[in-house]
Design a protein around this motif. Structure first.
Motif, PDB file in Angstrom:
ATOM      1  N   LEU A  26      -3.635   5.016   0.839  1.00  0.00           N
ATOM      2  CA  LEU A  26      -4.636   5.870   0.911  1.00  0.00           C
ATOM      3  C   LEU A  26      -4.527   7.164   0.496  1.00  0.00           C
TER       4      LEU A  26
ATOM      5  N   ILE B  56      -6.518   9.246  -2.184  1.00  0.00           N
ATOM      6  CA  ILE B  56      -7.148  10.656  -2.172  1.00  0.00           C
ATOM      7  C   ILE B  56      -6.664  11.292  -3.260  1.00  0.00           C
TER       8      ILE B  56
ATOM      9  N   TRP C 169     -12.626  16.867   3.940  1.00  0.00           N
ATOM     10  CA  TRP C 169     -11.811  15.938   4.308  1.00  0.00           C
ATOM     11  C   TRP C 169     -11.586  15.952   5.746  1.00  0.00           C
ATOM     12  N   ASP C 170     -11.141  14.687   6.264  1.00  0.00           N
ATOM     13  CA  ASP C 170     -11.119  14.849   7.773  1.00  0.00           C
ATOM     14  C   ASP C 170     -10.217  13.353   7.883  1.00  0.00           C
ATOM     15  N   ILE C 171      -8.911  13.479   7.352  1.00  0.00           N
ATOM     16  CA  ILE C 171      -7.996  12.285   7.318  1.00  0.00           C
ATOM     17  C   ILE C 171      -6.739  12.665   8.014  1.00  0.00           C
TER      18      ILE C 171
ATOM     19  N   LEU D 268      -2.202   8.443   8.518  1.00  0.00           N
ATOM     20  CA  LEU D 268      -2.994   7.477   8.051  1.00  0.00           C
ATOM     21  C   LEU D 268      -2.821   7.675   6.430  1.00  0.00           C
ATOM     22  N   HIS D 269      -2.102   8.434   5.966  1.00  0.00           N
ATOM     23  CA  HIS D 269      -2.011   8.412   4.494  1.00  0.00           C
ATOM     24  C   HIS D 269      -1.153   7.274   3.766  1.00  0.00           C
TER      25      HIS D 269
ATOM     26  N   SER E 136     -13.843  10.773   6.051  1.00  0.00           N
ATOM     27  CA  SER E 136     -13.124  10.845   7.277  1.00  0.00           C
ATOM     28  C   SER E 136     -12.532   9.437   7.331  1.00  0.00           C
ATOM     29  N   ALA E 137     -11.386   9.608   8.087  1.00  0.00           N
ATOM     30  CA  ALA E 137     -10.695   8.344   8.434  1.00  0.00           C
ATOM     31  C   ALA E 137     -10.322   8.131   9.984  1.00  0.00           C
TER      32      ALA E 137
ATOM     33  N   ILE F 245     -13.020   4.090   7.547  1.00  0.00           N
ATOM     34  CA  ILE F 245     -13.102   5.143   6.483  1.00  0.00           C
ATOM     35  C   ILE F 245     -14.857   5.512   6.265  1.00  0.00           C
TER      36      ILE F 245
END
Length: 578
Positions: free
Chosen positions: A426, A430, A452-454, A458-459, A489-490, A499
């Motif tokens: 992910l 990104i 962004w809202d991750i 979760l990367h 977001s995720a 996602i």
């Protein structure tokens, strides 16, 4: 207890029964069977002949219809025949001569056309003949034409056969009559004009000349019952059911596709059987002798004959169970040996085909994935290069470098091979979106911003490569307007990775939203291709339980939600998001 017989014993027992029954019934059954075959074959052959004759009649009809359409569309014919009160007698004469010459050209092109005439609403006749005015006055009163003029028969049909008198004598003709509107006549209440094409009846008779000898009787009639041709004479009555039984004839009927022509024929059964009866008697003699010979020969040879069959049956059962290495070997020197060789070749080919099919399916899957990926890459290349050229001309060198580097990084990412061509983390996705946004912000400065809202944990999740770029592109070009916001977001919910790509743009109408839910092959051309691409790839790699949901309303923006499996991948270093 049920008695089980071997194949050899069944052959011997069955042969004895066949011989016994055949001696009593074979002659009678064969005679009736062959008679029926001959009768049915004769019916099929002669129905084919009727179809060929009907096709010839259809071509003749189409030729006349095409000629009529050409005349109806000819300005040089329809303009001079208009009734103008201001025309002098001399002008009317020369116009009539001009139309006559035009019609003579059509007659010259078709030797079977004897006469052409156009009847004006005031009963004035224009023809390819001159000096026939007084004859046409009587000709128009004929019983063959009055049903058309009175409306009893709609134009566009053929008339009953009748005579036409011309300089070489009387000639039997059949007329094609059609009504049409003269487009040169602009008056609102213009009456229809009547076009009559007189075809020599001999052309119809020629169609039946070669086949007439094959039938006891042959007749051609039209849908309204008018008889055009009858080999036994027009006035002779057609045989009814009782007469058919007495004369032993087979009635045949063939109706053209358009229903305008009906062909009727009668076959003589006695004539059919005359040529077949000697062959039939000879065949019965052969059958009787063959049965006697079989009774004497089958017992001693049954063992040799049935042994290869039993061996082949066992081999087939093994093949049906999946043993594709099964082989049989016969040394009989006859068809059974060829059958064994064919069986071995079939099994070998089947084994090779299955292996080849597995390889081919694997190659197709890889090719499909490569094709799906290749659809995404070229979308913005052209516009990106144009923007680079613009920045270079404007002297914005640093911006040119920044944009070019982002573009190169995207290209490098899209040409990866192996597993890296299909999956990435992910974080890598990104980074790809960041570079894509850099390019688009140069092209559309101030039009949008990306949020962004991750969560950082979760990367390292594994996702499909180039999965988010088509969604961001759709939001940018089809969703948001000036000062738009695209939020990515995720989160992990219900054991899966969710996602979302959300924009505050114009949204979509319900009809457009319904189109996006269709399978890719049913989508309208050039609509939702990127979204459908992502849908197919998710379904292909993860199954039907995962996919995409789109929620949108006009004026309230669009939310695209992706459902993926939650797969973690160990990554040595992950760049911070902000």
């Amino acid at each position: 207890m049920k008695l089980k017989l071997s194949f050899r014993n069944k052959v011997i027992t069955g042969t004895v029964l066949i011989v016994s029954v055949s001696l009593i019934a074979c002659s009678y059954i064969t005679f009736n069977y062959v008679t029926q075959i001959v009768r049915d074959q004769a019916v099929r052959d002669n129905m084919t002949k009727l179809a060929q004759m009907s096709s010839s009649i259809k071509r003749m009809q189409e030729r006349l219809e095409n000629t009529a359409e050409t005349i109806i569309a000819a300005e040089e014919i329809n303009k001079p025949i208009l009734l103008r009160e201001s025309d002098s007698l001399q002008e009317r004469y020369f116009k009539k001569v001009a139309v006559q010459k035009q019609l003579q050209r059509f007659v010259a092109l078709d030797s079977n056309l004897l006469n052409m005439m156009i009847i004006r609403p005031d009963q004035e006749v224009f023809s390819n003949y001159s000096g026939y005015e007084s004859y046409y006055a009587d000709y128009l009163q004929g019983a063959w034409l009055t049903p058309f003029l009175s409306g009893q028969i709609s134009p566009g049909h053929f008339s009953a056969p009748h005579e036409f008198r011309y300089i070489n004598g009387n000639q039997k003709v059949i007329s094609y009559v059609t009504a049409y509107k003269n487009w040169e006549d602009l008056s609102a209440d213009a009456a229809p004009y009547i076009l009559v094409l007189d075809l020599k009846l001999t052309e119809v008779e020629k169609i039946f000349e070669d086949s007439e000898k094959d039938f006891a009787r042959l007749a051609l009639s039209m849908e309204d019952g008018i008889v055009v041709y009858d080999s036994a004479g027009v006035n002779r009555e057609k045989p009814n059911a009782a007469t058919q039984q007495q004369q032993r004839v087979i009635p045949l009927k063939y109706q053209a596709d358009d229903g305008k022509w009906v062909l009727e024929a009668f076959l003589s059964e006695s004539k059919l059987m005359e040529s077949v009866r000697p062959i039939l008697y000879f065949y019965l003699l052969i059958v009787f002798g063959s049965l006697l010979f079989a009774m004497a020969v089958i017992p001693p040879v049954s063992a040799k004959f049935t042994r290869p069959i039993s061996q082949l049956a066992r081999a087939m059962r093994r093949v049906s169970a999946g043993e594709l290495n099964t082989r049989v070997s016969f040394r009989t020197g006859d068809e059974m040996e060829e059958l064994a060789a064919g069986f071995n070749q079939m099994v070998n080919d089947l084994d090779l085909w299955m292996k080849s099919s597995l390889r081919e399916q694997e190659m197709k899957r890889k090719m499909q994935i490569n094709l799906l990926l290749s659809e995404i890459n070229p979308h913005f290349i052209y516009n990106t290069l144009n923007t680079v050229i613009y920045l270079s001309h404007a002297g914005r060198n640093q911006d040119t470098i920044t944009m070019t580097k982002a573009f190169i990084d995207i290209l490098q990412d899209t040409i990866k091979t192996g597993e890296g061509a299909y999956f990435c983390t992910l974080q890598e996705e990104i980074d790809m979106i960041r570079k894509y946004v850099v390019i688009q912000q140069y092209r559309y400065p101030g039009r949008f911003r990306l949020e962004w809202d991750i969560p950082s944990e979760l990367h390292s999740c594994q996702v499909l490569r180039m999965m988010l770029q088509p969604l961001v592109e759709n939001a940018l070009f089809h969703g948001i307007e000036d000062n738009g916001i695209i939020r990515i977001s995720a989160a992990v919910r219900e054991g899966g990775l969710h996602i979302c790509v959300k924009d505050n743009g114009i949204g979509m109408e319900p009809e457009r939203l319904r189109e996006l839910s269709l399978p890719r092959k049913e989508m309208p051309v050039k609509k939702g291709i990127g979204l459908a691409n992502v849908m197919e790839r998710i379904t292909y790699h993860y199954g039907e339980a995962y996919g995409i949901e789109v929620d949108s309303e006009p004026g309230r923006g669009t939310v695209v939600s992706l459902r993926l499996p939650y797969l973690r991948e160990e990554v040595s270093a992950i760049d911070p998001l902000f």
